[in-house]
Scaffold this motif. Structure first.
Motif, PDB file in Angstrom:
ATOM      1  N   VAL A  89       0.812  -1.210   0.000  1.00 56.27           N
ATOM      2  CA  VAL A  89       0.000   0.000   0.000  1.00 56.27           C
ATOM      3  C   VAL A  89       0.852   1.269   0.000  1.00 56.27           C
ATOM      4  O   VAL A  89       0.573   2.223  -0.756  1.00 56.27           O
ATOM      5  CB  VAL A  89      -0.955   0.009   1.217  1.00 56.27           C
ATOM      6  CG1 VAL A  89      -1.640   1.373   1.360  1.00 56.27           C
ATOM      7  CG2 VAL A  89      -1.993  -1.100   1.078  1.00 56.27           C
ATOM      8  N   LEU A  90       1.882   1.312   0.832  1.00 54.14           N
ATOM      9  CA  LEU A  90       2.639   2.552   0.983  1.00 54.14           C
ATOM     10  C   LEU A  90       3.341   2.966  -0.315  1.00 54.14           C
ATOM     11  O   LEU A  90       3.256   4.144  -0.700  1.00 54.14           O
ATOM     12  CB  LEU A  90       3.637   2.421   2.141  1.00 54.14           C
ATOM     13  CG  LEU A  90       4.029   3.729   2.829  1.00 54.14           C
ATOM     14  CD1 LEU A  90       2.808   4.450   3.392  1.00 54.14           C
ATOM     15  CD2 LEU A  90       5.042   3.466   3.941  1.00 54.14           C
ATOM     16  N   PRO A  91       4.024   2.068  -1.024  1.00 53.55           N
ATOM     17  CA  PRO A  91       4.622   2.485  -2.300  1.00 53.55           C
ATOM     18  C   PRO A  91       3.571   2.862  -3.347  1.00 53.55           C
ATOM     19  O   PRO A  91       3.765   3.830  -4.089  1.00 53.55           O
ATOM     20  CB  PRO A  91       5.407   1.241  -2.743  1.00 53.55           C
ATOM     21  CG  PRO A  91       5.637   0.460  -1.502  1.00 53.55           C
ATOM     22  CD  PRO A  91       4.413   0.695  -0.655  1.00 53.55           C
ATOM     23  N   GLU A  92       2.467   2.109  -3.390  1.00 51.33           N
ATOM     24  CA  GLU A  92       1.450   2.366  -4.412  1.00 51.33           C
ATOM     25  C   GLU A  92       0.710   3.671  -4.183  1.00 51.33           C
ATOM     26  O   GLU A  92       0.421   4.412  -5.128  1.00 51.33           O
ATOM     27  CB  GLU A  92       0.443   1.207  -4.443  1.00 51.33           C
ATOM     28  CG  GLU A  92       0.989  -0.080  -5.032  1.00 51.33           C
ATOM     29  CD  GLU A  92      -0.063  -1.168  -5.092  1.00 51.33           C
ATOM     30  OE1 GLU A  92      -1.182  -0.948  -4.568  1.00 51.33           O
ATOM     31  OE2 GLU A  92       0.217  -2.242  -5.676  1.00 51.33           O
ATOM     32  N   GLN A  93       0.392   3.980  -2.922  1.00 54.86           N
ATOM     33  CA  GLN A  93      -0.443   5.145  -2.643  1.00 54.86           C
ATOM     34  C   GLN A  93       0.345   6.383  -2.221  1.00 54.86           C
ATOM     35  O   GLN A  93      -0.178   7.494  -2.307  1.00 54.86           O
ATOM     36  CB  GLN A  93      -1.467   4.795  -1.560  1.00 54.86           C
ATOM     37  CG  GLN A  93      -2.452   3.722  -1.968  1.00 54.86           C
ATOM     38  CD  GLN A  93      -3.579   3.543  -0.971  1.00 54.86           C
ATOM     39  OE1 GLN A  93      -3.845   4.412  -0.131  1.00 54.86           O
ATOM     40  NE2 GLN A  93      -4.269   2.416  -1.048  1.00 54.86           N
ATOM     41  N   ALA A  94       1.577   6.196  -1.757  1.00 58.82           N
ATOM     42  CA  ALA A  94       2.335   7.353  -1.283  1.00 58.82           C
ATOM     43  C   ALA A  94       3.724   7.456  -1.899  1.00 58.82           C
ATOM     44  O   ALA A  94       4.431   8.443  -1.656  1.00 58.82           O
ATOM     45  CB  ALA A  94       2.458   7.301   0.246  1.00 58.82           C
ATOM     46  N   LEU A 197      -6.390   9.326  15.783  1.00 59.23           N
ATOM     47  CA  LEU A 197      -7.495   8.955  14.900  1.00 59.23           C
ATOM     48  C   LEU A 197      -6.981   8.544  13.522  1.00 59.23           C
ATOM     49  O   LEU A 197      -7.539   7.638  12.880  1.00 59.23           O
ATOM     50  CB  LEU A 197      -8.487  10.118  14.775  1.00 59.23           C
ATOM     51  CG  LEU A 197      -9.243  10.483  16.061  1.00 59.23           C
ATOM     52  CD1 LEU A 197     -10.187  11.656  15.803  1.00 59.23           C
ATOM     53  CD2 LEU A 197     -10.010   9.287  16.620  1.00 59.23           C
ATOM     54  N   GLN A 198      -5.916   9.181  13.060  1.00 55.19           N
ATOM     55  CA  GLN A 198      -5.347   8.772  11.783  1.00 55.19           C
ATOM     56  C   GLN A 198      -4.755   7.365  11.886  1.00 55.19           C
ATOM     57  O   GLN A 198      -4.889   6.554  10.957  1.00 55.19           O
ATOM     58  CB  GLN A 198      -4.263   9.743  11.326  1.00 55.19           C
ATOM     59  CG  GLN A 198      -3.740   9.422   9.935  1.00 55.19           C
ATOM     60  CD  GLN A 198      -2.722  10.418   9.451  1.00 55.19           C
ATOM     61  OE1 GLN A 198      -1.651  10.553  10.052  1.00 55.19           O
ATOM     62  NE2 GLN A 198      -3.031  11.112   8.354  1.00 55.19           N
ATOM     63  N   ALA A 203      -5.279   1.620  10.657  1.00 58.92           N
ATOM     64  CA  ALA A 203      -5.598   0.257  11.091  1.00 58.92           C
ATOM     65  C   ALA A 203      -6.759  -0.293  10.289  1.00 58.92           C
ATOM     66  O   ALA A 203      -6.803  -1.494   9.957  1.00 58.92           O
ATOM     67  CB  ALA A 203      -5.924   0.239  12.585  1.00 58.92           C
ATOM     68  N   GLY A 204      -7.714   0.572   9.955  1.00 55.96           N
ATOM     69  CA  GLY A 204      -8.821   0.148   9.114  1.00 55.96           C
ATOM     70  C   GLY A 204      -8.365  -0.242   7.713  1.00 55.96           C
ATOM     71  O   GLY A 204      -8.856  -1.219   7.138  1.00 55.96           O
ATOM     72  N   ILE A 205      -7.419   0.517   7.171  1.00 59.44           N
ATOM     73  CA  ILE A 205      -6.858   0.168   5.864  1.00 59.44           C
ATOM     74  C   ILE A 205      -6.220  -1.210   5.930  1.00 59.44           C
ATOM     75  O   ILE A 205      -6.408  -2.053   5.038  1.00 59.44           O
ATOM     76  CB  ILE A 205      -5.818   1.215   5.418  1.00 59.44           C
ATOM     77  CG1 ILE A 205      -6.504   2.541   5.092  1.00 59.44           C
ATOM     78  CG2 ILE A 205      -5.019   0.707   4.211  1.00 59.44           C
ATOM     79  CD1 ILE A 205      -5.536   3.646   4.688  1.00 59.44           C
ATOM     80  N   TRP A 206      -5.450  -1.451   6.980  1.00 56.63           N
ATOM     81  CA  TRP A 206      -4.822  -2.771   7.142  1.00 56.63           C
ATOM     82  C   TRP A 206      -5.866  -3.873   7.162  1.00 56.63           C
ATOM     83  O   TRP A 206      -5.695  -4.906   6.493  1.00 56.63           O
ATOM     84  CB  TRP A 206      -4.007  -2.815   8.438  1.00 56.63           C
ATOM     85  CG  TRP A 206      -3.697  -4.230   8.819  1.00 56.63           C
ATOM     86  CD1 TRP A 206      -2.711  -5.022   8.297  1.00 56.63           C
ATOM     87  CD2 TRP A 206      -4.422  -5.047   9.735  1.00 56.63           C
ATOM     88  NE1 TRP A 206      -2.788  -6.279   8.846  1.00 56.63           N
ATOM     89  CE2 TRP A 206      -3.815  -6.318   9.726  1.00 56.63           C
ATOM     90  CE3 TRP A 206      -5.522  -4.822  10.574  1.00 56.63           C
ATOM     91  CZ2 TRP A 206      -4.282  -7.371  10.530  1.00 56.63           C
ATOM     92  CZ3 TRP A 206      -5.981  -5.857  11.358  1.00 56.63           C
ATOM     93  CH2 TRP A 206      -5.364  -7.106  11.335  1.00 56.63           C
ATOM     94  N   LEU A 271      -5.175   5.830   1.813  1.00 55.33           N
ATOM     95  CA  LEU A 271      -4.482   6.773   2.693  1.00 55.33           C
ATOM     96  C   LEU A 271      -5.082   8.173   2.597  1.00 55.33           C
ATOM     97  O   LEU A 271      -5.175   8.887   3.599  1.00 55.33           O
ATOM     98  CB  LEU A 271      -2.994   6.837   2.334  1.00 55.33           C
ATOM     99  CG  LEU A 271      -2.124   5.639   2.713  1.00 55.33           C
ATOM    100  CD1 LEU A 271      -0.764   5.757   2.033  1.00 55.33           C
ATOM    101  CD2 LEU A 271      -1.954   5.563   4.221  1.00 55.33           C
ATOM    102  N   ALA A 272      -5.489   8.554   1.400  1.00 53.42           N
ATOM    103  CA  ALA A 272      -6.019   9.905   1.187  1.00 53.42           C
ATOM    104  C   ALA A 272      -7.290  10.150   1.984  1.00 53.42           C
ATOM    105  O   ALA A 272      -7.630  11.313   2.261  1.00 53.42           O
ATOM    106  CB  ALA A 272      -6.286  10.139  -0.298  1.00 53.42           C
TER     107      ALA A 272
END
Length: 282
Positions: A89-94, A197-198, A203-206, A271-272
């Motif tokens: 997720v991190l490389p793809e989205q950020a 909260l972020q 955690a929800g993304i995970w 992430l956005a």
């Protein structure tokens, strides 16, 4: 949660066989440092833990119980899942490479890159050494004193702390710490809430991505995580401790907000959609 027979992480350090019970040996300065760390990085459960024992205690080697061994295996699998998810997720989205944190399991107290740690403060992430610290006895507290049991509830706790690591890799954590140091107490508390909260949203993304990649979620799992988010809300912790609910004293967010942001991450997987700071222009 389906986790047995799956890959565990190599980034786990188990110190529980060397641990002691209580906060003995830390002293009052250490206790204050512990609470300061938990104040903005972890799940501070000190309001419901009562007084912390002090004084010197000896450290003794001991064998882990079968139950402790199983919890350790479970934590290792959960951490491995976070590695798989955020490594994608991190490389793809950020556009940021994911570097996995280490997880340290301890009993009673531990030394960390952020100072002394006590079980009374709950799990936390230390950005100085990029490690997660948790006394696995916290899960007994969740189940018996918070009414938030279940393997996916426990996984949510780990995912939340890994969320802080993601914030650290994105540069968010360092920025919020700097702003907090330059702010009034009320503003610092508010920034802390937005930070927590972020991490819930992450955690929800995970949870969403783990289910899509591994099919790990079973009936009732998401409800367990949401219930855990509810149990560690500042207002709920204050009420359970017999204290008046003071929103100006919140550092992690209300139960409703914590549930809302977890669900937002789970629903979107993006992430956005986890920019809790947007409304204050950070």
């Amino acid at each position: 949660m389906q986790w047995r027979g799956r890959r565990g992480s190599r980034n786990v350090e188990d110190r529980r066989g060397m641990g002691v019970t209580g906060a003995g040996g830390i002293g009052i300065v250490g206790v204050l440092l512990v609470l300061a760390v938990g104040y903005f990085l972890g799940i501070d459960i000190s309001p419901i833990m009562g007084s912390m024992e002090q004084g010197s205690q000896t450290t003794e080697q001991r064998e882990l119980t079968p139950e402790e061994q199983e919890v350790g295996q479970f934590m290792s699998v959960v951490l491995a899942d976070t590695e798989e998810v955020w490594g994608k997720v991190l490389p793809e989205q950020a556009g940021v490479e994911y570097v996995s944190p280490q997880m340290v399991m301890f009993s009673g107290q531990a030394q960390t890159g952020c100072g002394g740690a006590s079980s009374a403060m709950g799990p936390f992430y230390c950005p100085n050494d990029q490690k997660l610290y948790l006394d696995t006895a916290f899960f007994d507290t969740m189940q018996q004193r918070m009414g938030a049991g279940g393997d996916f509830a426990f996984a949510y706790v780990v995912a939340h702390e890994v969320g802080h690591h993601v914030q650290n890799l994105l540069g968010i954590l360092g920025q919020t710490m700097q702003i907090r140091q330059q702010s009034s107490q009320a503003d610092a508390n508010y920034i802390s809430v937005l930070t927590e909260l972020q991490a819930d949203c992450f955690a929800g993304i995970w949870a969403r991505q783990a289910n899509e990649q591994f099919g790990t979620i079973e009936d009732g799992d998401v409800e367990e995580a949401i219930n855990a988010a509810n149990a560690v809300g500042d207002d709920t912790l204050m009420q359970n401790a017999g204290q008046a609910v003071r929103p100006d004293k919140f550092t992690h967010g209300s139960s409703q907000d914590r549930m809302t942001w977890f669900k937002r991450g789970f629903t979107s997987g993006q992430l956005a959609q986890c920019n809790t700071f947007k409304e204050v222009g950070l």
